[in-house]
Design a protein around this motif. Structure first.
Motif, PDB file in Angstrom:
ATOM      1  N   ARG A  17     -56.791  31.731  18.018  1.00  0.00           N
ATOM      2  CA  ARG A  17     -56.563  30.492  17.266  1.00  0.00           C
ATOM      3  C   ARG A  17     -55.104  30.071  17.351  1.00  0.00           C
ATOM      4  NH1 ARG A  17     -58.685  27.836  13.959  1.00  0.00           N
ATOM      5  NH2 ARG A  17     -60.841  27.724  13.431  1.00  0.00           N
ATOM      6  N   GLY A  18     -54.198  31.047  17.405  1.00  0.00           N
ATOM      7  CA  GLY A  18     -52.777  30.733  17.498  1.00  0.00           C
ATOM      8  C   GLY A  18     -52.338  30.358  18.902  1.00  0.00           C
ATOM      9  N   ALA A  19     -52.907  31.013  19.911  1.00  0.00           N
ATOM     10  CA  ALA A  19     -52.467  30.822  21.297  1.00  0.00           C
ATOM     11  C   ALA A  19     -53.131  29.638  21.989  1.00  0.00           C
ATOM     12  CB  ALA A  19     -52.730  32.097  22.094  1.00  0.00           C
ATOM     13  N   PHE A  20     -54.382  29.365  21.670  1.00  0.00           N
ATOM     14  CA  PHE A  20     -55.117  28.331  22.409  1.00  0.00           C
ATOM     15  C   PHE A  20     -54.539  26.922  22.296  1.00  0.00           C
ATOM     16  CE2 PHE A  20     -59.479  30.529  23.045  1.00  0.00           C
ATOM     17  CZ  PHE A  20     -59.010  31.093  24.210  1.00  0.00           C
ATOM     18  N   PRO A  21     -54.096  26.473  21.141  1.00  0.00           N
ATOM     19  CA  PRO A  21     -53.603  25.093  21.090  1.00  0.00           C
ATOM     20  C   PRO A  21     -52.491  24.802  22.108  1.00  0.00           C
ATOM     21  CG  PRO A  21     -54.007  25.854  18.876  1.00  0.00           C
ATOM     22  CD  PRO A  21     -54.179  27.043  19.788  1.00  0.00           C
ATOM     23  N   GLU A  22     -51.560  25.731  22.269  1.00  0.00           N
ATOM     24  CA  GLU A  22     -50.491  25.518  23.252  1.00  0.00           C
ATOM     25  C   GLU A  22     -51.043  25.488  24.668  1.00  0.00           C
ATOM     26  OE1 GLU A  22     -46.409  27.615  24.863  1.00  0.00           O
ATOM     27  OE2 GLU A  22     -47.232  28.241  22.933  1.00  0.00           O
ATOM     28  N   GLU A  23     -51.955  26.413  24.960  1.00  0.00           N
ATOM     29  CA  GLU A  23     -52.554  26.451  26.295  1.00  0.00           C
ATOM     30  C   GLU A  23     -53.374  25.187  26.566  1.00  0.00           C
ATOM     31  OE1 GLU A  23     -51.864  28.677  28.638  1.00  0.00           O
ATOM     32  OE2 GLU A  23     -50.494  29.576  27.184  1.00  0.00           O
ATOM     33  N   ILE A  24     -54.071  24.714  25.544  1.00  0.00           N
ATOM     34  CA  ILE A  24     -54.861  23.488  25.695  1.00  0.00           C
ATOM     35  C   ILE A  24     -53.944  22.306  25.946  1.00  0.00           C
ATOM     36  CG2 ILE A  24     -56.345  21.843  24.478  1.00  0.00           C
ATOM     37  CD1 ILE A  24     -57.538  24.288  23.027  1.00  0.00           C
ATOM     38  N   GLU A  25     -52.849  22.258  25.218  1.00  0.00           N
ATOM     39  CA  GLU A  25     -51.893  21.163  25.406  1.00  0.00           C
ATOM     40  C   GLU A  25     -51.396  21.116  26.842  1.00  0.00           C
ATOM     41  OE1 GLU A  25     -47.580  19.681  23.713  1.00  0.00           O
ATOM     42  OE2 GLU A  25     -48.719  21.139  22.568  1.00  0.00           O
ATOM     43  N   ILE A  26     -51.059  22.263  27.386  1.00  0.00           N
ATOM     44  CA  ILE A  26     -50.578  22.328  28.773  1.00  0.00           C
ATOM     45  C   ILE A  26     -51.664  21.852  29.736  1.00  0.00           C
ATOM     46  CG2 ILE A  26     -49.885  23.923  30.608  1.00  0.00           C
ATOM     47  CD1 ILE A  26     -48.526  25.594  28.318  1.00  0.00           C
ATOM     48  N   ALA A  27     -52.886  22.369  29.562  1.00  0.00           N
ATOM     49  CA  ALA A  27     -53.989  22.001  30.453  1.00  0.00           C
ATOM     50  C   ALA A  27     -54.376  20.542  30.296  1.00  0.00           C
ATOM     51  CB  ALA A  27     -55.191  22.906  30.189  1.00  0.00           C
ATOM     52  N   ARG A  34     -52.547  17.988  29.294  1.00  0.00           N
ATOM     53  CA  ARG A  34     -51.530  17.109  29.893  1.00  0.00           C
ATOM     54  C   ARG A  34     -51.652  17.078  31.409  1.00  0.00           C
ATOM     55  NH1 ARG A  34     -46.369  18.462  26.120  1.00  0.00           N
ATOM     56  NH2 ARG A  34     -47.006  17.132  24.396  1.00  0.00           N
ATOM     57  N   ALA A  35     -52.011  18.223  31.991  1.00  0.00           N
ATOM     58  CA  ALA A  35     -52.129  18.302  33.448  1.00  0.00           C
ATOM     59  C   ALA A  35     -53.245  17.404  33.978  1.00  0.00           C
ATOM     60  CB  ALA A  35     -52.365  19.748  33.873  1.00  0.00           C
ATOM     61  N   VAL A  36     -54.306  17.237  33.198  1.00  0.00           N
ATOM     62  CA  VAL A  36     -55.434  16.420  33.669  1.00  0.00           C
ATOM     63  C   VAL A  36     -55.538  15.092  32.931  1.00  0.00           C
ATOM     64  CG1 VAL A  36     -56.762  18.392  34.479  1.00  0.00           C
ATOM     65  CG2 VAL A  36     -57.078  17.591  32.140  1.00  0.00           C
ATOM     66  N   GLY A  37     -54.642  14.849  31.986  1.00  0.00           N
ATOM     67  CA  GLY A  37     -54.617  13.570  31.288  1.00  0.00           C
ATOM     68  C   GLY A  37     -55.665  13.417  30.194  1.00  0.00           C
ATOM     69  N   ASP A  38     -56.217  14.519  29.672  1.00  0.00           N
ATOM     70  CA  ASP A  38     -57.206  14.453  28.592  1.00  0.00           C
ATOM     71  C   ASP A  38     -56.510  14.454  27.231  1.00  0.00           C
ATOM     72  OD1 ASP A  38     -59.395  14.357  30.225  1.00  0.00           O
ATOM     73  OD2 ASP A  38     -59.838  16.498  30.092  1.00  0.00           O
ATOM     74  N   PRO A  39     -57.177  13.875  26.230  1.00  0.00           N
ATOM     75  CA  PRO A  39     -56.607  13.892  24.882  1.00  0.00           C
ATOM     76  C   PRO A  39     -56.506  15.319  24.334  1.00  0.00           C
ATOM     77  CG  PRO A  39     -58.482  12.391  25.021  1.00  0.00           C
ATOM     78  CD  PRO A  39     -58.428  13.156  26.299  1.00  0.00           C
TER      79      PRO A  39
END
Length: 90
Positions: A20-30, A32-37
């Motif tokens: 729960r702590g790590a995923f939000p940052e990883e999701i943000e990176i991914a 942004r890379a594909v342009g998804d919200p």
């Protein structure tokens, strides 16, 4: 056996907390890379983690009740009714 069970419970809880702590940052990176919200991706993943935690907790509780039923000889329905009782007030 009790010690091993406690270790498993702690690691499951710690693992979910870490995810729960790590995923939000990883999701943000991914995202942004594909342009998804980012918010949508984060919300979906956190709901999936909640579902996983629910399934883990449900399986653990079912096993606890199975063991209690086996140890006491009481039926599952009786045990659930006893658990549901409200304490008497003086």
């Amino acid at each position: 056996m009790a010690r091993q069970r406690r270790i498993g419970e702690v690691h499951v809880a710690a693992g979910m907390s870490f995810l729960r702590g790590a995923f939000p940052e990883e999701i943000e990176i991914a995202a942004r890379a594909v342009g998804d919200p980012i918010g949508i991706c984060t919300g979906v993943l956190l709901r999936l983690l909640d579902l996983c935690q629910y399934l883990i907790d449900s399986a653990y509780e079912a096993e606890r009740m199975r063991r209690l039923t086996a140890a006491t000889g009481m039926s599952l329905v009786l045990l659930e009714n006893l658990i549901a009782l409200r304490p008497l007030r003086n």
